[in-house]
Every structure is written in structure tokens, then in C-alpha cells.
Design a protein around this motif. Structure first.
Motif, PDB file in Angstrom:
ATOM      1  N   ALA A 161      22.808  -9.603  13.858  1.00  0.00           N
ATOM      2  CA  ALA A 161      22.762 -10.894  14.581  1.00  0.00           C
ATOM      3  C   ALA A 161      21.414 -11.626  14.552  1.00  0.00           C
ATOM      4  N   TYR A 162      20.355 -10.986  14.143  1.00  0.00           N
ATOM      5  CA  TYR A 162      19.027 -11.379  14.107  1.00  0.00           C
ATOM      6  C   TYR A 162      18.995 -12.178  12.643  1.00  0.00           C
ATOM      7  N   ASP A 163      19.510 -11.782  11.614  1.00  0.00           N
ATOM      8  CA  ASP A 163      19.537 -12.631  10.349  1.00  0.00           C
ATOM      9  C   ASP A 163      20.754 -13.725  10.565  1.00  0.00           C
ATOM     10  N   ALA A 164      21.704 -13.577  11.234  1.00  0.00           N
ATOM     11  CA  ALA A 164      22.895 -14.213  11.469  1.00  0.00           C
ATOM     12  C   ALA A 164      22.472 -15.854  12.110  1.00  0.00           C
ATOM     13  N   ILE A 165      21.605 -15.320  13.198  1.00  0.00           N
ATOM     14  CA  ILE A 165      20.987 -16.465  13.962  1.00  0.00           C
ATOM     15  C   ILE A 165      20.332 -17.358  13.175  1.00  0.00           C
ATOM     16  N   LEU A 166      19.402 -16.483  12.359  1.00  0.00           N
ATOM     17  CA  LEU A 166      18.528 -17.488  11.503  1.00  0.00           C
ATOM     18  C   LEU A 166      19.132 -18.290  10.342  1.00  0.00           C
ATOM     19  N   GLU A 167      20.200 -17.765  10.018  1.00  0.00           N
ATOM     20  CA  GLU A 167      21.066 -18.402   8.994  1.00  0.00           C
ATOM     21  C   GLU A 167      21.924 -19.687   9.680  1.00  0.00           C
ATOM     22  N   ASP A 168      22.342 -19.197  10.958  1.00  0.00           N
ATOM     23  CA  ASP A 168      22.860 -20.508  11.611  1.00  0.00           C
ATOM     24  C   ASP A 168      21.971 -21.708  11.983  1.00  0.00           C
ATOM     25  N   LEU A 169      20.910 -21.487  12.094  1.00  0.00           N
ATOM     26  CA  LEU A 169      19.660 -22.450  12.410  1.00  0.00           C
ATOM     27  C   LEU A 169      19.480 -23.078  11.183  1.00  0.00           C
ATOM     28  N   ASP A 170      19.344 -22.244   9.984  1.00  0.00           N
ATOM     29  CA  ASP A 170      19.291 -23.064   8.634  1.00  0.00           C
ATOM     30  C   ASP A 170      20.208 -24.007   8.340  1.00  0.00           C
ATOM     31  N   TYR A 171      21.626 -23.486   8.677  1.00  0.00           N
ATOM     32  CA  TYR A 171      22.898 -24.433   8.425  1.00  0.00           C
ATOM     33  C   TYR A 171      22.568 -25.622   9.274  1.00  0.00           C
ATOM     34  N   LEU A 172      22.090 -25.408  10.401  1.00  0.00           N
ATOM     35  CA  LEU A 172      21.842 -26.643  11.361  1.00  0.00           C
ATOM     36  C   LEU A 172      20.796 -27.649  10.476  1.00  0.00           C
ATOM     37  N   GLY A 173      20.077 -27.201   9.845  1.00  0.00           N
ATOM     38  CA  GLY A 173      19.043 -27.776   9.149  1.00  0.00           C
ATOM     39  C   GLY A 173      17.626 -27.692   9.881  1.00  0.00           C
ATOM     40  N   PHE A 174      17.315 -26.885  10.442  1.00  0.00           N
ATOM     41  CA  PHE A 174      16.041 -26.472  10.953  1.00  0.00           C
ATOM     42  C   PHE A 174      15.422 -25.164  10.679  1.00  0.00           C
TER      43      PHE A 174
END
Length: 574
Positions: free
Chosen positions: A160-173
Motif C-alpha cells: 500500500a505504501y507505493d500504491a498510495i504514492l501512485e494514486d497521489l501521482d495519478y491525481l497530479g500531485f
């Protein structure tokens, strides 16, 4: 009721109906105006049974007006109220309110503090959307701090650590820094030791039930008067792992008679026997509670503004005791209500989604039926569309509703002009073609961009139509991009009628696919898989390309499955 009163009720009802309709740019509703109507006119209440009928007739007349006519009429009746609505609209253009006391800080510093127990569901997007938007507005700073100090009940998921950072990147931040609280145990221990020396904490071996009885009756725990040296020794034994789970805790000394029992001598550290899943933290057994850990980190990271749910109001009050002991200034806090999101049968809960995946009821976090960011991403919905919708909710303390249709509308605005059109027939009926139709149909790739060219769709001896598009006997239809056909004796006969029959409203236009040259398609949707046939060019599209299936909706090309001899696409939205 006399005529004068009736006329006054009609006049007031018209005003409130217009206010409601203009504010929301929609039709007025009896239920929506009754409260304001009666509130402004308390003398109407004795006629409460009659007023809805009178108001209903007035509302019908208001709803027959165009928006501009409604606005003009409201300007005549209530110009000041109209001005207020328009002022609110101007404020709404800047979706988020200014942060409190922002000008008192050299730098706006915020944090996104997820529990890494799984990838993010759609509701999680609100926090980074708002914080990221504030960072851009104030040229500020924000970090991701994984609050992973509960290795048992909210056990971290290593992926989940990397998955959440990927989600954040997807949102553009992109965060300015990333921390894991489980890397910072020694920092929390040092602050606990200092708090003990300040007389602000004590070790307690009461059972949960025993302390609860004392707390609720406002009585002090018998361990509260321990000297600092004893407390320090017992805390060091906690750090060394000499106690088992539930055997000893460290409590922050607050006000044992505080009017809110939840704030009385709350737990700062407890023992947990379950090892942390991260190897770097697996030897620790003494773990801080979130309110202690987060409070210390917010100070050390110089956080200026905290955004949290209104259900966490007690967290700020608990942490204030620690801040007072240390002489720290507490950050500004913005509390907001929960966001409710429609359109999903699956509960928006990380634990629920995890369970459904483990049971095989969902294929994974990116299953189109899952209310997750990974699912939206795979469906071809851009993170920007989500951020815009979430930021548009503002930071009200009231619970707010978010319709997925607003995210879909945002995404449609982003992709419509660049997305080519194609035909896809769902669960189609195969019909023979007769007469002498053109050998090839050439509808445009995009109706607004002739320069992109046309599609080349061969016309075979039969075509596929969606069941509801199959005409009645002797009825004509227009196959889009091909021409006019009459349905007779189970076949479509080409008539060569001019396009004027469509312009004059005599013939419906439908999409279609050639029966033999088509591409088998499996479209994955939030409501389940849909199979059908698409025009042959769909088979040549690359993965990740977006397409608009005419009269069906937007979809993302996922993959071409050679083994199943089908193209798999993920449905985005209408």
C-alpha cells in the motif's frame, strides 16, 4: 382565506420559487421552498394545509420560464436577493475558502497522513485534492506521512505504501517529502521521556475496564501519583518490550474531571505483541497511539494547517494537552464533514474491498466495480477530473454528497475533443442486408475535426444492430455513415433515400457493425461485463487509447486478448 392573503402567499411563493430555481439553475420544488417561505412569513403557518396547493400552482408557472426569464423576473421582485446569489456564485468559482490566518505564516505547510492498509478508494481522493490545491494556491509545502503505528488492528499492507504514492501521482500531485511514522519510534520515545520529566505522563497497569470506570466517574487512577523516576523506569521497560499487550500503557495526564470523558488521561503508548510487517520496525513492541504520534510529528514538521474530519475534533483537544506541556503552538485546524459518493454497490471501505478481493468477488483493486482510484484510472478517467470534483465540495463541516456524474462530466470535458469515435454494438442482432448499399461506410473519426479523416468500415452481407434499434416491419432506419434501409421480411433493404429523411425527422439514426469483419469486444463496466461487436478499426487501437463508442459512451482500450480472440475495453462513462 381572503383574497389579499392569497395574493400575498402567491407573491411570496413566486419569489422563493425563483430564488430556488435561479440559485440551483434548475426547476423549483415545493418541498425545497416551504421552509424558507414559512420562515420568512410566520403568519402563514396557520394556513399550512392550504399553502402547498397555492404554492404548487405558482411553481408550475415559474418552471415554465426559461432561466433568463426566471432571472429577469427575480430581478424585478427581489433584486437584493438576486445580488446575493450572484455574489455566492462568484465565490464558488474559487471552490475552496482561504485557509484561516494564512497570512500569519511564512509558508503554508500541510500533510496527507494515510493509513497504509490498502490503496485509496474514491473518498480518499478528497484530502490530497484539497491539500494539493492549497499548495498550488499558496505556493506551499506538503508531505505524505504514513501513520503506520498500529501493526495489529490497522495492520499496514506492504504494497500500500507505493500504491498510495501512485494514486497521489495519478491525481497530479507530488509530495515535497515522504515519511513513515514507523521509522520515527525513537523520536516519539524521546518526547515521551521529556513529557514524563515534565510531570505530564504516567504509566498505568489498570485493565481497560477498571480505568473506564474510574474515568467515567471522574476519579483519578491510583497510578497517577507515581513519581517521575518510577514512571520513567516503567516506560523504559515498555520500550524494552518487557510487558505483554494490555499489561502496561503510558497515559497523558490531563484533567480527570474534564467534562468530556474522552479527554481524561488518554493513552499515549501501548504494548503490541504482533510484529510490524516492515522489517525495519518489526522489533518494536511499544507503539504510540495516533494522537500522540501525529501531534508530535505535526510540530516537528512545522505543519501550519491540518485538515481532518469533524469526527476527529477530540484529536485536536487531546493533542492540545501535549502541546501545552511542551509550550508549542497548535496548528490551524479545518474540520470538514464526510463525503458520500453515489453509484457504487460496494461499500467505500478499505477493509470491505480487501475482503471482497480475497473472496474472489472482485478481481482486484482496479476491478471496474470497485470504488477505487485504481479502478477509475483503468477506466480512463483522469485524475484532474476527480480533483476538480473533490475541490468543488469545499471544506464545509456538513456532510456532502458527490455524484459520480460530476466526475464523469469533468472527464468528458477533458477528453471529448481528442477522442475519436467508433461503433460498438452490445449483444447485437444480426440482420441480412439487401439492395445495393455502398461497399464501405466512411463516418468521420471525430465530427468536429474533419482533418482527422474517416473510418473505413466494410459492408458485408449482414450487419449487427442493438436489439432496441431493430425497426418494426416496413420501418426505415439510417445506419450512421452508410445510408437508409427499410426493414422487410427479416432483412434490411437499402433504399438510397437522401439524408433529408433524417433532417425532417422521419428516420432514426442508429449505430451498427459489420457482422463478419467486426471485432469481438468485452466491455468491463461497473455493472458487469458486456459483450458485443465493434467496427474492425477497434482491433488496431493501442492499449490506453480512449475511444467514444457512439451512443454508448467513452471507454479505454485495455488489451487485445489473442487467446480469447477479443478486445477488452473498460467503460468510463456516458
Amino acid at each position: 382565506m381572503n383574497d389579499e392573503l392569497r395574493e400575498r402567499i402567491e407573491r411570496e411563493a413566486e419569489k422563493h420559487a425563483l430564488l430556488n430555481a435561479v440559485k440551483h439553475e434548475s426547476d423549483a420544488d415545493v418541498g425545497a421552498i416551504m421552509g424558507p417561505l414559512m420562515g420568512d412569513n410566520p403568519d402563514f403557518r396557520e394556513h399550512g394545509d392550504e399553502i402547498p396547493g397555492i404554492a404548487g400552482g405558482v411553481i408550475g408557472q415559474v418552471n415554465d420560464l426559461s432561466y433568463e426569464e426566471k432571472r429577469e423576473r427575480l430581478e424585478d421582485l427581489a433584486p437584493e436577493e438576486l445580488a446575493e446569489i450572484e455574489a455566492e456564485d462568484e465565490e464558488d468559482e474559487h471552490d475552496l475558502p482561504d485557509l484561516p490566518n494564512a497570512d500569519e505564516y511564512d509558508e503554508i505547510r500541510m500533510r496527507v497522513a494515510p493509513n497504509p492498509n490498502g490503496p485509496w478508494h474514491v473518498g480518499h481522493a478528497r484530502m490530497p485534492a484539497v491539500i494539493g490545491s492549497y499548495k498550488e494556491r499558496y505556493d506551499g509545502w506538503f508531505c505524505v506521512r504514513f501513520d503506520d503505528t498500529d501493526p495489529e488492528t490497522k495492520r499496514p499492507d506492504m504494497e500500500a505504501y507505493d500504491a498510495i504514492l501512485e494514486d497521489l501521482d495519478y491525481l497530479g500531485f507530488e509530495p515535497d517529502a515522504t515519511y513513515k511514522a514507523s521509522d520515527r519510534l525513537e523520536t516519539y520515545y524521546d518526547h515521551a521521556r521529556e513529557l514524563i520529566d515534565l510531570g505530564g505522563a504516567y504509566t498505568c497497569s489498570c485493565s481497560g475496564e477498571e480505568f473506564s470506570e474510574l474515568k467515567n466517574s471522574g476519579e483519578a487512577c491510583p497510578h497517577r501519583q507515581k513519581d517521575a523516576e518510577t514512571v520513567r523506569e516503567e516506560f523504559e521497560a515498555m520500550v524494552d518490550g518487557e510487558y505483554s499487550s494490555g499489561e502496561m500503557v503510558l497515559r497523558v495526564k490531563t484533567d480527570i474531571e474534564h467534562k468530556n470523558p474522552a479527554l481524561r488521561d488518554w493513552v499515549a503508548f501501548r504494548m503490541i505483541d504482533t510484529p510490524h510487517p516492515r522489517e525495519e520496525a518489526s522489533d518494536y513492541r511499544c507503539w504510540p497511539m495516533l494522537d500522540f504520534q501525529s501531534g508530535v510529528d505535526d510540530h516537528l514538521l512545522e505543519i501550519s494547517h491540518i485538515i481532518r474530519g469533524i469526527d476527529l475534533q477530540d484529536s485536536a483537544k487531546r493533542q492540545q494537552f501535549v502541546y501545552d506541556y511542551f509550550g508549542w503552538d497548535y496548528p490551524e485546524v479545518v474540520h470538514w464533514g464526510h463525503v458520500q459518493i453515489d453509484a457504487y454497490d460496494v461499500k467505500m471501505s478499505t477493509s470491505t474491498i480487501t475482503k471482497l478481493i480475497e473472496q474472489g468477488e472482485l478481481d482486484g483493486w482496479d476491478d471496474p466495480r470497485a470504488p477505487t482510484l485504481k479502478s477509475l484510472r483503468r477506466r480512463g478517467i483522469r485524475g484532474e477530473a476527480i480533483v476538480e470534483a473533490m475541490a468543488g465540495l469545499g471544506t464545509s463541516t456538513s456532510d456532502v454528497d458527490l455524484a459520480m456524474s460530476s466526475i464523469y462530466a469533468n472527464n468528458r470535458d477533458l477528453i471529448d475533443e481528442e477522442t475519436d469515435r467508433r461503433f460498438f454494438v452490445r449483444e447485437g442482432n444480426q440482420l441480412p442486408v439487401s439492395g445495393d448499399p455502398p461497399a464501405e461506410a466512411n463516418p468521420p473519426l471525430h465530427p468536429n475535426h474533419e482533418e482527422r479523416g474517416v473510418r473505413e468500415i466494410p459492408v458485408s452481407d449482414s450487419v449487427m444492430l442493438e436489439p432496441e434499434d431493430v425497426p418494426e416491419a416496413d420501418e426505415r432506419i439510417w445506419l450512421k455513415g452508410l445510408g437508409c434501409f427499410r426493414y422487410a421480411e427479416g432483412a434490411l433493404e437499402y433504399t438510397a433515400d437522401d439524408i433529408d429523411v433524417v433532417r425532417e425527422g422521419e428516420v432514426d439514426v442508429v449505430h451498427w457493425a459489420p457482422a463478419t469483419e467486426s471485432v469481438a469486444v468485452r466491455m468491463r463496466t461497473p455493472d458487469g461485463d458486456v459483450r458485443g461487436h465493434a467496427e474492425p478499426g477497434v482491433g488496431d487501437l493501442e492499449s490506453d487509447e480512449m475511444v467514444q463508442f457512439e451512443r454508448v459512451g467513452f471507454a479505454r482500450i485495455d488489451r487485445h486478448d489473442d487467446e480469447e480472440e477479443e478486445t477488452v475495453v473498460y467503460y468510463a462513462h456516458p
